[in-house]
Each structure stands twice: as C-alpha cells, then as structure tokens.
Design a protein around this motif. Structure first.
Motif, mmCIF file in Angstrom:
data_model
loop_
_atom_site.group_PDB
_atom_site.id
_atom_site.type_symbol
_atom_site.label_atom_id
_atom_site.label_comp_id
_atom_site.label_asym_id
_atom_site.label_seq_id
_atom_site.Cartn_x
_atom_site.Cartn_y
_atom_site.Cartn_z
ATOM 1 N N UNK A 218 3.034 12.234 0.791
ATOM 2 C CA UNK A 218 4.243 11.737 1.442
ATOM 3 C C UNK A 218 5.128 10.983 0.451
ATOM 4 N N UNK A 219 4.548 9.998 -0.216
ATOM 5 C CA UNK A 219 5.271 9.195 -1.211
ATOM 6 C C UNK A 219 4.668 9.489 -2.576
ATOM 7 N N UNK A 220 5.465 9.920 -3.552
ATOM 8 C CA UNK A 220 4.913 10.306 -4.857
ATOM 9 C C UNK A 220 4.427 9.102 -5.653
ATOM 10 N N UNK A 221 3.491 9.315 -6.586
ATOM 11 C CA UNK A 221 3.017 8.226 -7.444
ATOM 12 C C UNK A 221 4.147 7.539 -8.207
ATOM 13 N N UNK A 222 5.232 8.261 -8.463
ATOM 14 C CA UNK A 222 6.364 7.662 -9.182
ATOM 15 C C UNK A 222 6.960 6.482 -8.420
ATOM 16 N N UNK A 223 6.736 6.424 -7.107
ATOM 17 C CA UNK A 223 7.272 5.312 -6.330
ATOM 18 C C UNK A 223 6.573 4.003 -6.693
ATOM 19 N N UNK A 224 5.235 4.036 -6.743
ATOM 20 C CA UNK A 224 4.498 2.828 -7.149
ATOM 21 C C UNK A 224 4.789 2.473 -8.597
ATOM 22 N N UNK A 225 4.949 3.491 -9.425
ATOM 23 C CA UNK A 225 5.293 3.238 -10.829
ATOM 24 C C UNK A 225 6.645 2.539 -10.936
ATOM 25 N N UNK A 226 7.590 2.936 -10.089
ATOM 26 C CA UNK A 226 8.908 2.302 -10.102
ATOM 27 C C UNK A 226 8.818 0.842 -9.683
ATOM 28 N N UNK A 227 7.943 0.547 -8.723
ATOM 29 C CA UNK A 227 7.754 -0.847 -8.319
ATOM 30 C C UNK A 227 7.199 -1.663 -9.478
ATOM 31 N N UNK A 228 6.163 -1.154 -10.119
ATOM 32 C CA UNK A 228 5.556 -1.878 -11.241
ATOM 33 C C UNK A 228 6.556 -2.104 -12.365
ATOM 34 N N UNK A 229 7.385 -1.101 -12.634
ATOM 35 C CA UNK A 229 8.347 -1.208 -13.725
ATOM 36 C C UNK A 229 9.543 -2.081 -13.370
ATOM 37 N N UNK A 230 9.841 -2.191 -12.074
ATOM 38 C CA UNK A 230 11.086 -2.838 -11.677
ATOM 39 C C UNK A 230 10.997 -4.300 -11.306
ATOM 40 N N UNK A 231 9.856 -4.749 -10.780
ATOM 41 C CA UNK A 231 9.778 -6.137 -10.316
ATOM 42 C C UNK A 231 9.709 -7.103 -11.493
ATOM 43 N N UNK A 232 10.057 -8.336 -11.203
ATOM 44 C CA UNK A 232 10.000 -9.397 -12.215
ATOM 45 C C UNK A 232 8.750 -10.253 -12.090
ATOM 46 N N UNK A 233 7.873 -9.908 -11.189
ATOM 47 C CA UNK A 233 6.662 -10.699 -10.942
ATOM 48 C C UNK A 233 5.811 -10.798 -12.198
ATOM 49 N N UNK B 127 0.854 -1.180 0.000
ATOM 50 C CA UNK B 127 0.000 0.000 0.000
ATOM 51 C C UNK B 127 0.897 1.239 0.000
ATOM 52 N N UNK B 128 0.840 1.999 -1.076
ATOM 53 C CA UNK B 128 1.674 3.194 -1.234
ATOM 54 C C UNK B 128 3.116 2.931 -0.803
ATOM 55 N N UNK B 129 3.759 1.935 -1.411
ATOM 56 C CA UNK B 129 5.111 1.561 -0.983
ATOM 57 C C UNK B 129 6.127 2.656 -1.289
ATOM 58 N N UNK B 130 7.061 2.822 -0.389
ATOM 59 C CA UNK B 130 8.105 3.835 -0.554
ATOM 60 C C UNK B 130 9.369 3.196 -1.120
ATOM 61 N N UNK B 131 9.663 3.488 -2.362
ATOM 62 C CA UNK B 131 10.976 3.166 -2.931
ATOM 63 C C UNK B 131 11.618 4.409 -3.545
ATOM 64 N N UNK B 132 10.806 5.462 -3.717
ATOM 65 C CA UNK B 132 11.279 6.745 -4.231
ATOM 66 C C UNK B 132 10.666 7.870 -3.404
ATOM 67 N N UNK B 133 11.454 8.902 -3.105
ATOM 68 C CA UNK B 133 10.965 10.109 -2.461
ATOM 69 C C UNK B 133 11.420 11.314 -3.276
ATOM 70 N N UNK B 134 10.626 12.366 -3.269
ATOM 71 C CA UNK B 134 10.951 13.533 -4.081
ATOM 72 C C UNK B 134 11.119 14.807 -3.251
ATOM 73 N N UNK B 135 11.302 14.667 -1.942
ATOM 74 C CA UNK B 135 11.522 15.812 -1.061
ATOM 75 C C UNK B 135 12.919 16.379 -1.321
ATOM 76 N N UNK B 136 12.990 17.611 -1.770
ATOM 77 C CA UNK B 136 14.274 18.222 -2.121
ATOM 78 C C UNK B 136 15.217 18.347 -0.929
ATOM 79 N N UNK B 137 14.659 18.379 0.275
ATOM 80 C CA UNK B 137 15.499 18.505 1.463
ATOM 81 C C UNK B 137 16.376 17.273 1.678
ATOM 82 N N UNK B 138 15.992 16.149 1.065
ATOM 83 C CA UNK B 138 16.751 14.920 1.262
ATOM 84 C C UNK B 138 18.169 15.033 0.725
ATOM 85 N N UNK B 139 18.375 15.900 -0.262
ATOM 86 C CA UNK B 139 19.718 16.094 -0.816
ATOM 87 C C UNK B 139 20.664 16.618 0.258
ATOM 88 N N UNK B 140 20.121 17.422 1.169
ATOM 89 C CA UNK B 140 20.932 18.035 2.222
ATOM 90 C C UNK B 140 20.955 17.206 3.502
#
Length: 252
Positions: free
Chosen positions: A196-211, A116-129
C-alpha cells in the motif's frame, strides 16, 4: 450513519501519560485496537478516535476531507494536554501522516511520535489521473487487508472513494513539505514488504525530519497493516518502552 460493529472508538483513562493513536485511510479503530488495549493495560491513558467518514460506508467517507480527519486528531490532542497529560502520538499509514502534522503544528505539545508504515509518499500511477477520475467514477478497489499473517482481517472499506483520496494526497503533500518542522523524538516502525505504502515513504520521513532522537525498526514479517500482523507484539513492546523513555522525569 450506523457504525460498523468493531469500528467503534476506544478510550481508557489511566495515568498522566497518554497515547493518542490514529488509524489509516479507509480503515477504522479496529486495526489499532489491540495496540490501544495493550497500552491501556500498562496503565496509560489512551485515546483511539474514529476519524470522520470511517467505519461506516465509503460513500460517507467520500463526503469528508483531510481537514475533517485532522480536526478530530487535534481536538483529542488538545483535550489531553488541557487535562494535564503528557502525550505521545502514534499512527498507522494515514494516521502516521496526521501524527506528523500534529507534530508540525503543535511541536510543544508532543513528547514523541510512533509511526507504523507512515504515508507521506505514494507510488500508485493512477493518482496522476485522480483530479479527472474522481469526477468520472466514485471509487477504486479497496486498499485494506494488506496483512501477511493468516487469520486477522482488517475492518476496512472494499472501495477507495476518490474525492476523499484526492484530499488524502493533498494531506501527504502538505506533511511531506513540512517534515523539517518535526523535531519530536521518533520511533519509526516499517515493513520492507508493503503493498500500500512504498518503503520510500518511511525513507522520506527519516531523511526529512529534524528529530535528533530517532529509532528505526524494521518489521520484517509484516505487510502494511503491521498492527494486525506477525510483528504486532514488536510494535506493542517497542512503543511502550519508547513512551516510557520519552516521558520519564528528567533527573535533577
């Protein structure tokens, strides 16, 4: 350290099919309690642990790192398997990342994943610092309670501890790099409006898994903590049906 009322772990012993549920970063088992109880009422064995540093104070969480959280999840999985259970692992946000890591490290021990809304990507710019900021300030404002529905309140910290957050981002990078190692049947439930977690995170899961067995469900009426939101019944029902399907005996 005293546990906050409502943040206690949950477990129920049922049949030989088990569900291991994992909560999110700075959250607690409270955010998944209804989900856990729904599955327990259906006769499943359920484990919903409190991850180290959670459900107490954000200062305690700042003393922990992602291997500490993962170790508890792994111990629960191995214990269930050792006692003869077939296990499906589910998780919200960081719990989803930990569930994916279990699937990467123990591919033969999981029957399926419910994220459910898995976190594998975050887009908070503060994370760079973050590598610098974590030595200058102890915390950022909290990330909890991203719920669209009026009424429910997530039992989460009002501050985000930065040493722990830096480790959290390390977990996400590790999980993201190893997504092709995930081959378990997957039920992915995600909110298009998530602060909190951008939609791109779930998209990355769908694109990345081998299931090869992947079910993608949009939670159109919920924000990040969808397990407490309008779509919680959808999560309960789709998850229970998925668990039944992936653990059903194979016909002779």
């Amino acid at each position: 350290m005293p546990i906050l009322p409502g943040a206690e772990p949950f477990q129920a012993d049922g049949g030989d099919v088990a569900v291991l549920l994992l909560h999110g970063f700075t959250g607690s088992p409270q955010s998944l309690r209804d989900w856990a109880e729904h599955h327990a009422a259906a006769g499943l064995t359920v484990r919903l642990p409190r991850l180290p540093g959670h459900g107490t104070t954000w200062q305690e969480l700042n003393l922990t790192r992602w291997p500490d959280w993962y170790a508890v999840a792994e111990r629960e999985l191995l214990g269930l398997v050792a006692s003869g259970h077939r296990v499906v692992v589910g998780g919200l946000s960081m719990g989803g990342a930990l569930a994916l890591r279990l699937a990467q490290e123990h591919p033969d021990l999981l029957e399926g994943l419910v994220l459910v809304n898995p976190a594998v990507l975050l887009e908070d710019r503060r994370l760079v610092l973050l590598p610098v900021l974590r030595h200058l300030v102890g915390s950022f404002p909290g990330i909890g309670n991203d719920v669209r529905k009026e009424g429910p309140v997530e039992l989460a910290y009002d501050r985000t501890p930065l040493h722990a957050a830096a480790s959290f981002t390390g977990l996400l990078g590790t999980v993201r790099a190893d997504l092709p190692r995930v081959g378990a049947p997957l039920l992915l439930l995600h909110s298009p409006q998530d602060h909190v977690v951008p939609p791109s995170s779930s998209a990355a899961v769908l694109a990345g898994v081998s299931s090869s067995d992947v079910t993608d469900v949009v939670l159109a009426d919920s924000y990040h903590v969808a397990t407490l939101d309008h779509d919680a019944p959808t999560i309960h029902e789709r998850s229970l049906a998925f668990v039944g399907r992936v653990t059903a005996p194979v016909p002779a």
